[in-house]
Design a protein around this motif. Structure first.
Motif, short mmCIF file in Angstrom:
data_model
loop_
_atom_site.label_atom_id
_atom_site.label_comp_id
_atom_site.label_asym_id
_atom_site.label_seq_id
_atom_site.Cartn_x
_atom_site.Cartn_y
_atom_site.Cartn_z
N ALA A 1 0.83 -1.21 0.00
CA ALA A 1 0.00 0.00 0.00
C ALA A 1 0.86 1.25 0.00
CB ALA A 1 -0.94 -0.01 1.20
N GLU A 2 1.95 1.24 0.78
CA GLU A 2 2.85 2.40 0.83
C GLU A 2 3.49 2.66 -0.52
OE1 GLU A 2 3.04 4.37 3.29
OE2 GLU A 2 3.10 3.37 5.23
N SER A 3 4.07 1.63 -1.12
CA SER A 3 4.74 1.80 -2.41
C SER A 3 3.77 2.13 -3.53
CB SER A 3 5.54 0.54 -2.76
OG SER A 3 6.63 0.36 -1.86
N ASP A 4 2.59 1.50 -3.49
CA ASP A 4 1.61 1.72 -4.55
C ASP A 4 1.12 3.16 -4.56
OD1 ASP A 4 1.82 -0.90 -5.26
OD2 ASP A 4 -0.06 -1.54 -4.34
N ALA A 5 1.04 3.78 -3.39
CA ALA A 5 0.63 5.18 -3.33
C ALA A 5 1.80 6.11 -3.65
CB ALA A 5 0.08 5.49 -1.94
N PHE A 6 2.98 5.77 -3.18
CA PHE A 6 4.12 6.68 -3.23
C PHE A 6 4.71 6.84 -4.64
CE2 PHE A 6 8.75 7.29 -3.06
CZ PHE A 6 8.84 8.47 -2.34
N PHE A 7 5.13 5.76 -5.26
CA PHE A 7 5.88 5.88 -6.51
C PHE A 7 5.06 6.50 -7.66
CE2 PHE A 7 8.66 2.93 -4.25
CZ PHE A 7 9.90 3.46 -4.55
N PRO A 8 3.81 6.11 -7.88
CA PRO A 8 3.03 6.79 -8.92
C PRO A 8 2.81 8.27 -8.63
CG PRO A 8 2.07 4.65 -8.44
CD PRO A 8 3.09 4.92 -7.38
N ALA A 9 2.67 8.62 -7.34
CA ALA A 9 2.47 10.04 -6.99
C ALA A 9 3.73 10.85 -7.26
CB ALA A 9 2.06 10.16 -5.52
N VAL A 10 4.88 10.29 -6.97
CA VAL A 10 6.14 11.03 -7.14
C VAL A 10 6.56 11.08 -8.60
CG1 VAL A 10 8.61 11.04 -6.58
CG2 VAL A 10 6.93 10.56 -4.79
N PHE A 11 6.41 9.97 -9.32
CA PHE A 11 6.96 9.88 -10.68
C PHE A 11 5.91 9.85 -11.78
CE2 PHE A 11 10.31 7.99 -7.95
CZ PHE A 11 11.31 8.89 -8.23
N GLY A 12 4.64 9.91 -11.42
CA GLY A 12 3.60 10.00 -12.43
C GLY A 12 3.34 8.73 -13.20
N PHE A 13 3.62 7.57 -12.62
CA PHE A 13 3.43 6.31 -13.32
C PHE A 13 1.95 6.00 -13.53
CE2 PHE A 13 7.45 4.82 -10.96
CZ PHE A 13 8.27 5.27 -11.99
N GLY A 14 1.65 5.43 -14.70
CA GLY A 14 0.39 4.74 -14.87
C GLY A 14 0.51 3.37 -14.22
N VAL A 15 -0.62 2.82 -13.76
CA VAL A 15 -0.58 1.58 -12.98
C VAL A 15 -1.58 0.56 -13.52
CG1 VAL A 15 -0.78 0.55 -10.69
CG2 VAL A 15 0.02 2.92 -10.92
N LYS A 16 -1.11 -0.68 -13.64
CA LYS A 16 -1.98 -1.82 -13.91
C LYS A 16 -1.59 -2.95 -12.97
CE LYS A 16 -2.58 -0.75 -18.83
NZ LYS A 16 -2.36 -1.21 -20.22
N ARG A 17 -2.55 -3.82 -12.66
CA ARG A 17 -2.25 -4.98 -11.82
C ARG A 17 -2.42 -6.25 -12.63
NH1 ARG A 17 -6.75 -7.84 -10.48
NH2 ARG A 17 -8.76 -6.78 -10.78
N LEU B 1 2.24 -3.29 -12.56
CA LEU B 1 3.09 -2.83 -13.66
C LEU B 1 2.96 -1.32 -13.77
CD1 LEU B 1 4.89 -3.95 -16.02
CD2 LEU B 1 2.85 -3.79 -17.45
N TRP B 2 4.09 -0.64 -13.72
CA TRP B 2 4.11 0.82 -13.81
C TRP B 2 4.59 1.23 -15.19
CZ3 TRP B 2 7.12 1.33 -8.57
CH2 TRP B 2 6.24 1.05 -7.52
N ASP B 3 3.95 2.27 -15.74
CA ASP B 3 4.30 2.71 -17.09
C ASP B 3 4.42 4.22 -17.16
OD1 ASP B 3 1.76 4.05 -18.33
OD2 ASP B 3 0.97 2.20 -17.48
N ILE B 4 5.10 4.67 -18.19
CA ILE B 4 5.19 6.09 -18.53
C ILE B 4 4.65 6.24 -19.95
CG2 ILE B 4 6.70 8.07 -18.94
CD1 ILE B 4 8.64 6.89 -16.91
N GLY B 5 3.55 6.95 -20.09
CA GLY B 5 2.95 7.11 -21.41
C GLY B 5 2.55 5.81 -22.05
N GLY B 6 2.17 4.84 -21.23
CA GLY B 6 1.75 3.54 -21.75
C GLY B 6 2.86 2.54 -21.95
N GLU B 7 4.12 2.97 -21.82
CA GLU B 7 5.26 2.07 -21.97
C GLU B 7 5.69 1.54 -20.61
OE1 GLU B 7 6.86 0.89 -24.68
OE2 GLU B 7 5.26 1.83 -25.86
N PRO B 8 5.67 0.22 -20.40
CA PRO B 8 6.09 -0.33 -19.10
C PRO B 8 7.52 0.06 -18.76
CG PRO B 8 4.99 -2.00 -20.42
CD PRO B 8 5.24 -0.83 -21.33
#
Length: 265
Positions: free
Chosen positions: A149-165, A175-182
């Protein structure tokens, strides 16, 4: 080369009690060659694969004596000071304030609220990886943590990642992505991981043959924690060098099994 997008993996380095032994190990395992090191930067020594910079090894600082070696993973930022503010605003901890490293760039080291260590790099003359996705170079990375829960909230908020499970009840993986690219993953550590293993970012280096690489790790005195195992993304194994730095090796050309399904978290 062009600068990395904000949040993209851009570099990896590690401090070792015995840098000579580290150079020999990774030189044989991954085919790395090295520059002479920079005395003004504590002996910071870049590693090369076919003449292109892929990582660095560093002598351990005297004040860190007794600490195990570990790979340090860097995210790219076009404004490291602004990223540092996002880190603290989202519950992270700065282990050092933004620091200029000559004309090479500016860095900050930090950890997420669950204790995952990482660094951020704003490029100057050193843009980061000159080779990726091939044998001898960085291929992938995953945050391994029990506190998802901590990492899932933190990293996308800081780096703007898109998220899929991943849609699989047997594994907790994002899976974290930038502009749709993993760009990297987040894996939940289970009971199979000893309780004293802290959360960390696993850095994957490419190899031509995973089984041969695992045999080399063992022959050179390293450890094999898991694998080899073949997945749709490659055949990989989790290992450590003789000084205890954990990482993974992956042969991305050897694949098997069905591609996992992903959905919104």
């Amino acid at each position: 080369m062009t600068a990395c997008a904000d949040g993209a993996p851009c570099w990896a380095d590690a401090m070792f009690p015995d840098i000579g032994a580290a150079k020999e190990f990774y030189g044989e395992l991954l085919g790395w060659t090295y520059d002479e090191g920079s005395p003004e930067f504590g002996g910071y020594t870049q590693a090369y694969s076919n003449g292109r910079a892929v990582a660095a090894v560093v002598p351990q600082l005297p004040e860190m004596s007794g600490q195990p070696a570990a790979w340090n993973f860097y995210f790219a930022s076009s404004d490291v000071a602004a990223t540092a503010e996002k880190i603290t605003a989202n519950g992270g901890k700065l282990l050092m304030q933004p620091m200029d490293v000559g004309d090479f760039g500016t860095m900050v080291s930090a950890q997420d609220p669950g204790g995952v260590h990482f660094s951020v790099w704003q490029a100057g003359s050193h843009q980061g990886f000159e080779k990726q996705g091939e044998p001898g170079s960085y291929c992938w990375a995953e945050v391994n943590t029990r506190d998802t829960a901590e990492s899932d909230a933190f990293f996308p908020a800081v780096f703007g990642f898109g998220v899929k499970r991943v849609v699989d009840d047997a594994v907790d993986f994002h899976l974290w992505d930038i502009g749709g690219e993993p760009v990297m993953g987040r894996f939940k550590m289970g009971d199979e991981v000893p309780a004293d293993v802290p959360p960390y970012i696993s850095v994957y280096f490419g190899v031509a043959d995973c089984d041969d690489a695992v045999a080399t790790v063992r022959r050179l005195g390293g450890q094999v924690f898991f694998g080899p195992m073949t997945m749709p993304f490659g055949r990989f194994a989790a290992v450590a060098d003789p000084q205890g730095a954990a990482f993974a090796v992956i042969d991305q050309a050897t694949t098997g099994g069905d591609m996992p399904q992903f959905a919104q978290p």
